[in-house]
Design a protein around this motif. Structure first.
Motif, short mmCIF file in Angstrom:
data_model
loop_
_atom_site.label_atom_id
_atom_site.label_comp_id
_atom_site.label_asym_id
_atom_site.label_seq_id
_atom_site.Cartn_x
_atom_site.Cartn_y
_atom_site.Cartn_z
N ASP A 1 -11.53 6.03 15.33
CA ASP A 1 -10.28 6.66 15.75
C ASP A 1 -9.44 5.62 16.48
O ASP A 1 -9.89 4.53 16.77
N GLY A 2 -8.19 5.96 16.76
CA GLY A 2 -7.29 5.01 17.40
C GLY A 2 -6.62 4.11 16.37
O GLY A 2 -6.70 4.34 15.17
N ILE A 3 -5.97 3.07 16.86
CA ILE A 3 -5.27 2.11 16.01
C ILE A 3 -5.65 0.72 16.48
O ILE A 3 -5.45 0.42 17.66
N PRO A 4 -6.20 -0.11 15.62
CA PRO A 4 -6.57 0.12 14.23
C PRO A 4 -7.84 0.96 14.14
O PRO A 4 -8.56 1.14 15.14
N ARG A 5 -8.17 1.42 12.92
CA ARG A 5 -9.38 2.21 12.73
C ARG A 5 -9.81 2.18 11.27
O ARG A 5 -9.01 1.94 10.37
N GLN B 1 -14.86 9.80 1.02
CA GLN B 1 -14.65 11.19 0.60
C GLN B 1 -14.50 11.27 -0.91
O GLN B 1 -13.88 10.41 -1.53
N ARG B 2 -15.04 12.33 -1.49
CA ARG B 2 -14.82 12.60 -2.91
C ARG B 2 -13.51 13.36 -3.04
O ARG B 2 -13.31 14.39 -2.41
N ILE B 3 -12.60 12.86 -3.87
CA ILE B 3 -11.31 13.49 -4.08
C ILE B 3 -11.34 14.35 -5.34
O ILE B 3 -10.89 15.49 -5.34
N THR B 4 -11.85 13.78 -6.44
CA THR B 4 -12.04 14.49 -7.70
C THR B 4 -13.40 14.07 -8.26
O THR B 4 -14.10 13.26 -7.65
N ASP B 5 -13.76 14.58 -9.42
CA ASP B 5 -15.03 14.20 -10.03
C ASP B 5 -15.17 12.69 -10.22
O ASP B 5 -16.26 12.15 -10.12
N ASP B 6 -14.05 12.01 -10.49
CA ASP B 6 -14.14 10.58 -10.77
C ASP B 6 -13.33 9.71 -9.80
O ASP B 6 -13.04 8.56 -10.08
N LEU B 7 -12.97 10.26 -8.63
CA LEU B 7 -12.19 9.50 -7.66
C LEU B 7 -12.70 9.76 -6.25
O LEU B 7 -12.87 10.91 -5.84
N ARG B 8 -12.94 8.66 -5.53
CA ARG B 8 -13.34 8.74 -4.12
C ARG B 8 -12.37 7.91 -3.29
O ARG B 8 -11.63 7.08 -3.83
N MET B 9 -12.40 8.09 -1.97
CA MET B 9 -11.45 7.42 -1.10
C MET B 9 -12.02 7.20 0.29
O MET B 9 -12.79 8.01 0.80
N PHE B 10 -11.62 6.08 0.90
CA PHE B 10 -11.73 5.92 2.34
C PHE B 10 -10.42 5.30 2.82
O PHE B 10 -9.60 4.86 2.02
N ALA B 11 -10.21 5.30 4.11
CA ALA B 11 -8.93 4.81 4.63
C ALA B 11 -9.15 3.91 5.84
O ALA B 11 -10.12 4.05 6.58
N ILE B 12 -8.22 2.98 5.97
CA ILE B 12 -8.17 2.10 7.12
C ILE B 12 -6.73 2.13 7.64
O ILE B 12 -5.79 2.30 6.86
N VAL B 13 -6.58 2.04 8.93
CA VAL B 13 -5.26 1.94 9.55
C VAL B 13 -5.18 0.57 10.21
O VAL B 13 -6.06 0.22 11.01
N ASP B 14 -4.16 -0.22 9.84
CA ASP B 14 -4.08 -1.56 10.41
C ASP B 14 -3.50 -1.52 11.81
O ASP B 14 -3.17 -0.46 12.34
#
Length: 116
Positions: free
Chosen positions: A82-86, A92-105
């Motif tokens: 949490d916080g910035i950056p993080r 996370q699974r978004i769809t059957d064939d797509l996953r995601m993670f995120a970074i905040v600069d």
């Protein structure tokens, strides 16, 4: 055609230092623009010294073939969840064939990392 992300930077030196451990190197810089590259991936930065990171709405997507390897690499930065950056924890699974993670600069820009 090539389309690149254009993101704000409060300080080019600090932005370059943040992205360097992720494998990005400078390919261009003057007082008004900076380009960082990693292989075929390119991010362009413009100066925004008055940006408040917690109010930023800027974002970009990195689409990759090996999301797990990228997540492991970014995890080595030791960023908090949490916080910035993080680094948002987990993938996370978004769809059957797509996953995601995120970074905040450090400037509050959200980077969504997407892959199978």
């Amino acid at each position: 055609m090539i389309v690149t992300a254009n993101l704000p930077s409060r300080d080019f030196d600090a932005t370059e230092a943040f992205y360097a451990p992720l494998g990005f190197v400078r390919s261009w810089r003057d007082t008004n623009w900076m380009i960082l590259t990693q292989g075929e991936t390119q991010i362009e930065f413009f100066p925004h010294p008055d940006l408040k990171p917690e109010e930023s709405w800027f974002s970009a997507c990195f689409r990759v073939d090996d999301l797990d390897a990228l997540h492991e690499t970014y995890g080595k930065l030791g960023l908090p969840g949490d916080g910035i950056p993080r680094l948002h924890p987990g993938i996370q699974r978004i769809t059957d064939d797509l996953r995601m993670f995120a970074i905040v600069d450090r400037d509050g820009s959200l980077i969504r990392c997407l892959g199978p």
